[in-house]
Write a protein that holds these residues in place. Structure first.
Motif, PDB file in Angstrom:
ATOM      1  N   ALA A 157      89.225 -77.920 -48.501  1.00 22.08           N
ATOM      2  CA  ALA A 157      87.975 -78.686 -48.473  1.00 22.08           C
ATOM      3  C   ALA A 157      87.786 -79.560 -49.697  1.00 22.08           C
ATOM      4  CB  ALA A 157      86.796 -77.735 -48.333  1.00 22.08           C
ATOM      5  N   GLY A 158      88.576 -79.315 -50.751  1.00 19.86           N
ATOM      6  CA  GLY A 158      88.474 -80.160 -51.939  1.00 19.86           C
ATOM      7  C   GLY A 158      88.151 -79.439 -53.227  1.00 19.86           C
ATOM      8  N   ALA A 159      88.180 -78.102 -53.216  1.00 18.44           N
ATOM      9  CA  ALA A 159      87.924 -77.351 -54.445  1.00 18.44           C
ATOM     10  C   ALA A 159      89.034 -77.603 -55.462  1.00 18.44           C
ATOM     11  CB  ALA A 159      87.814 -75.863 -54.143  1.00 18.44           C
ATOM     12  N   SER A 160      88.675 -77.503 -56.732  1.00 15.69           N
ATOM     13  CA  SER A 160      89.642 -77.693 -57.814  1.00 15.69           C
ATOM     14  C   SER A 160      90.132 -76.375 -58.377  1.00 15.69           C
ATOM     15  CB  SER A 160      89.007 -78.498 -58.958  1.00 15.69           C
ATOM     16  OG  SER A 160      88.355 -79.643 -58.487  1.00 15.69           O
ATOM     17  N   GLY A 161      89.326 -75.326 -58.235  1.00 15.16           N
ATOM     18  CA  GLY A 161      89.670 -74.010 -58.764  1.00 15.16           C
ATOM     19  C   GLY A 161      88.926 -72.949 -57.986  1.00 15.16           C
ATOM     20  N   ILE A 162      89.315 -71.704 -58.192  1.00 14.83           N
ATOM     21  CA  ILE A 162      88.674 -70.579 -57.515  1.00 14.83           C
ATOM     22  C   ILE A 162      88.203 -69.576 -58.559  1.00 14.83           C
ATOM     23  CG2 ILE A 162      90.851 -69.330 -57.171  1.00 14.83           C
ATOM     24  CD1 ILE A 162      88.022 -69.420 -54.592  1.00 14.83           C
ATOM     25  N   PHE A 163      86.962 -69.138 -58.429  1.00 16.22           N
ATOM     26  CA  PHE A 163      86.339 -68.204 -59.370  1.00 16.22           C
ATOM     27  C   PHE A 163      86.098 -66.889 -58.642  1.00 16.22           C
ATOM     28  CE2 PHE A 163      82.278 -67.502 -62.133  1.00 16.22           C
ATOM     29  CZ  PHE A 163      82.940 -66.561 -62.894  1.00 16.22           C
ATOM     30  N   ILE A 164      86.563 -65.771 -59.245  1.00 12.96           N
ATOM     31  CA  ILE A 164      86.518 -64.467 -58.579  1.00 12.96           C
ATOM     32  C   ILE A 164      85.742 -63.445 -59.416  1.00 12.96           C
ATOM     33  CG2 ILE A 164      88.550 -64.699 -57.107  1.00 12.96           C
ATOM     34  CD1 ILE A 164      90.209 -63.422 -59.390  1.00 12.96           C
ATOM     35  N   PRO A 165      84.445 -63.681 -59.653  1.00 10.12           N
ATOM     36  CA  PRO A 165      83.675 -62.715 -60.449  1.00 10.12           C
ATOM     37  C   PRO A 165      83.625 -61.359 -59.761  1.00 10.12           C
ATOM     38  CG  PRO A 165      82.198 -64.209 -59.301  1.00 10.12           C
ATOM     39  CD  PRO A 165      83.586 -64.752 -59.127  1.00 10.12           C
ATOM     40  N   GLY A 166      83.605 -60.317 -60.572  1.00 11.00           N
ATOM     41  CA  GLY A 166      83.541 -58.958 -60.034  1.00 11.00           C
ATOM     42  C   GLY A 166      84.890 -58.294 -59.900  1.00 11.00           C
ATOM     43  N   LEU A 167      85.956 -59.071 -59.887  1.00 11.23           N
ATOM     44  CA  LEU A 167      87.296 -58.511 -59.724  1.00 11.23           C
ATOM     45  C   LEU A 167      87.914 -58.246 -61.092  1.00 11.23           C
ATOM     46  CD1 LEU A 167      89.402 -57.710 -57.592  1.00 11.23           C
ATOM     47  CD2 LEU A 167      90.365 -60.010 -57.794  1.00 11.23           C
ATOM     48  N   SER A 168      88.219 -56.967 -61.355  1.00 11.28           N
ATOM     49  CA  SER A 168      88.778 -56.577 -62.655  1.00 11.28           C
ATOM     50  C   SER A 168      90.145 -55.924 -62.551  1.00 11.28           C
ATOM     51  CB  SER A 168      87.822 -55.609 -63.370  1.00 11.28           C
ATOM     52  OG  SER A 168      86.590 -56.221 -63.642  1.00 11.28           O
ATOM     53  N   ASP A 169      90.552 -55.530 -61.361  1.00 15.19           N
ATOM     54  CA  ASP A 169      91.824 -54.848 -61.187  1.00 15.19           C
ATOM     55  C   ASP A 169      92.974 -55.820 -61.470  1.00 15.19           C
ATOM     56  OD1 ASP A 169      94.278 -54.154 -59.403  1.00 15.19           O
ATOM     57  OD2 ASP A 169      93.123 -52.286 -59.434  1.00 15.19           O
ATOM     58  N   PRO A 170      93.817 -55.529 -62.447  1.00 13.57           N
ATOM     59  CA  PRO A 170      94.889 -56.467 -62.819  1.00 13.57           C
ATOM     60  C   PRO A 170      95.813 -56.813 -61.661  1.00 13.57           C
ATOM     61  CG  PRO A 170      94.649 -54.767 -64.492  1.00 13.57           C
ATOM     62  CD  PRO A 170      93.805 -54.349 -63.339  1.00 13.57           C
ATOM     63  N   ASP A 171      96.174 -55.812 -60.862  1.00 15.70           N
ATOM     64  CA  ASP A 171      97.076 -56.067 -59.742  1.00 15.70           C
ATOM     65  C   ASP A 171      96.458 -57.044 -58.748  1.00 15.70           C
ATOM     66  OD1 ASP A 171      99.463 -55.455 -58.029  1.00 15.70           O
ATOM     67  OD2 ASP A 171      97.897 -54.679 -56.701  1.00 15.70           O
ATOM     68  N   LEU A 172      95.181 -56.859 -58.446  1.00 17.01           N
ATOM     69  CA  LEU A 172      94.518 -57.729 -57.478  1.00 17.01           C
ATOM     70  C   LEU A 172      94.307 -59.134 -58.034  1.00 17.01           C
ATOM     71  CD1 LEU A 172      91.868 -55.295 -55.925  1.00 17.01           C
ATOM     72  CD2 LEU A 172      94.224 -55.755 -55.193  1.00 17.01           C
ATOM     73  N   ILE A 173      93.976 -59.227 -59.313  1.00 14.85           N
ATOM     74  CA  ILE A 173      93.859 -60.550 -59.933  1.00 14.85           C
ATOM     75  C   ILE A 173      95.203 -61.267 -59.871  1.00 14.85           C
ATOM     76  CG2 ILE A 173      93.484 -61.780 -62.113  1.00 14.85           C
ATOM     77  CD1 ILE A 173      91.453 -59.611 -62.863  1.00 14.85           C
ATOM     78  N   GLY A 174      96.271 -60.548 -60.179  1.00 12.05           N
ATOM     79  CA  GLY A 174      97.607 -61.132 -60.126  1.00 12.05           C
ATOM     80  C   GLY A 174      97.977 -61.602 -58.731  1.00 12.05           C
ATOM     81  N   ARG A 175      97.555 -60.840 -57.731  1.00 10.90           N
ATOM     82  CA  ARG A 175      97.844 -61.219 -56.341  1.00 10.90           C
ATOM     83  C   ARG A 175      97.098 -62.495 -55.942  1.00 10.90           C
ATOM     84  NH1 ARG A 175      96.784 -55.826 -53.004  1.00 10.90           N
ATOM     85  NH2 ARG A 175      96.759 -57.354 -51.279  1.00 10.90           N
ATOM     86  N   ILE A 176      95.855 -62.628 -56.403  1.00  6.90           N
ATOM     87  CA  ILE A 176      95.106 -63.862 -56.139  1.00  6.90           C
ATOM     88  C   ILE A 176      95.822 -65.050 -56.784  1.00  6.90           C
ATOM     89  CG2 ILE A 176      92.978 -65.121 -56.620  1.00  6.90           C
ATOM     90  CD1 ILE A 176      92.379 -63.115 -54.553  1.00  6.90           C
ATOM     91  N   CYS A 177      96.228 -64.881 -58.031  1.00 10.60           N
ATOM     92  CA  CYS A 177      96.913 -65.961 -58.754  1.00 10.60           C
ATOM     93  C   CYS A 177      98.216 -66.353 -58.061  1.00 10.60           C
ATOM     94  CB  CYS A 177      97.188 -65.538 -60.197  1.00 10.60           C
ATOM     95  SG  CYS A 177      95.731 -65.325 -61.230  1.00 10.60           S
ATOM     96  N   ALA A 178      98.928 -65.359 -57.553  1.00 14.57           N
ATOM     97  CA  ALA A 178     100.198 -65.637 -56.897  1.00 14.57           C
ATOM     98  C   ALA A 178      99.990 -66.303 -55.544  1.00 14.57           C
ATOM     99  CB  ALA A 178     100.983 -64.340 -56.720  1.00 14.57           C
ATOM    100  N   HIS A 179      98.854 -66.035 -54.924  1.00 15.90           N
ATOM    101  CA  HIS A 179      98.610 -66.554 -53.572  1.00 15.90           C
ATOM    102  C   HIS A 179      98.231 -68.025 -53.561  1.00 15.90           C
ATOM    103  CE1 HIS A 179      97.144 -66.703 -49.418  1.00 15.90           C
ATOM    104  NE2 HIS A 179      96.135 -67.407 -49.910  1.00 15.90           N
ATOM    105  N   THR A 180      97.339 -68.423 -54.488  1.00 14.35           N
ATOM    106  CA  THR A 180      96.760 -69.757 -54.411  1.00 14.35           C
ATOM    107  C   THR A 180      97.367 -70.714 -55.438  1.00 14.35           C
ATOM    108  OG1 THR A 180      94.685 -71.016 -54.494  1.00 14.35           O
ATOM    109  CG2 THR A 180      94.864 -69.110 -55.972  1.00 14.35           C
TER     110      THR A 180
END
Length: 254
Positions: free
Chosen positions: A181-204
């Motif tokens: 849709a045109g977003a420049s970045g993604i903000f994921i407040p509330g997420l602190s688990d390192p593995d899950l943060i890493g998975r988000i980074c790897a996905h997008t």
């Protein structure tokens, strides 16, 4: 720098593995203090901006005051300025576009834009939020300013941290839809688990903005995970007011 140059510089500061660290501010004075400390960019936190003016968070601060504050901050520092604009102060894309035009005219080169229904329940559907983001991108393109749209998803914010893994599919789907849709970045407040943060980074392919709070990975750890931006939210305001209260209490002998 011109506003266009500031917008370009702000985009360039978002580097996976070398995150832009934002110590969020609330007015022109705090912006100048953080700029003088060596910040590369300035970003507000909506809770701090509202509270500092006697209002609650959640778009309770009148829009005119938000725009005025954005203008004051932008005039006070020669750095890129991003404004936490919550849900855009409107639900319908056409009204959001009008508000964004005012925000850009105030000097902002970026904004946080969340998918929760401010004043309501739950999140906007992925389709509806995509239309809202597209409206922001459209008006930014019309002004010629490459606005950084930091698309915030609140998928994790109120969910049980023990069940955050269960929400990953929805989160990554929203990453994809918002990017399209045109977003420049993604903000994921509330997420602190390192593995899950890493998975988000790897996905997008979008730069990922993580939130610094108690229990979150360190800045160095987030960098290793691929995070491109780190926010501090209301913590700087709370710390500043705590210090002020303590100094005042010592002065008054209480």
């Amino acid at each position: 720098m011109t506003q266009f140059e500031k917008a370009q510089a702000f985009h360039a500061l978002h580097q996976a593995g070398n995150p832009l660290v934002l110590y969020n501010i609330w007015d022109a004075g705090s912006a100048k203090a953080v700029a003088e400390a060596g910040a590369k960019a300035i970003a507000t936190g909506s809770w701090s901006v509202a509270t500092s003016q006697g209002y609650e968070d959640g778009e309770k601060l009148p829009l005119d005051r938000v725009i005025r504050t954005a203008k004051q901050i932008s005039a006070a520092v020669d750095l890129p300025v991003s404004i936490d604009f919550e849900g855009g102060y409107a639900k319908e894309p056409e009204f959001i576009a009008d508000n964004i035009a005012r925000l850009i005219a105030a000097g902002a080169v970026g904004l946080n834009f969340e998918d929760r229904v401010v004043g309501g329940d739950g999140l906007f559907s992925q389709v509806d939020q995509a239309h809202r983001i597209a409206a922001i991108r459209g008006v930014a393109d019309e002004t010629g300013i490459p606005l950084f749209i930091n698309a915030r998803t609140d998928v994790f914010l109120k969910a049980d941290p023990a069940k955050h893994a269960d929400h990953m599919k929805e989160a990554t789907d929203r990453c994809d839809v918002y990017a399209e849709a045109g977003a420049s970045g993604i903000f994921i407040p509330g997420l602190s688990d390192p593995d899950l943060i890493g998975r988000i980074c790897a996905h997008t392919k979008l730069p990922v903005n993580a939130y610094m709070k108690e229990g979150a990975p360190s800045i160095a750890e987030m960098a290793k995970l691929g995070v491109a931006r780190i926010s501090h939210g209301p913590a700087p305001y709370r710390e500043a007011m705590k210090a002020l209260t303590e100094r005042a209490a010592a002065f008054y002998g209480s």
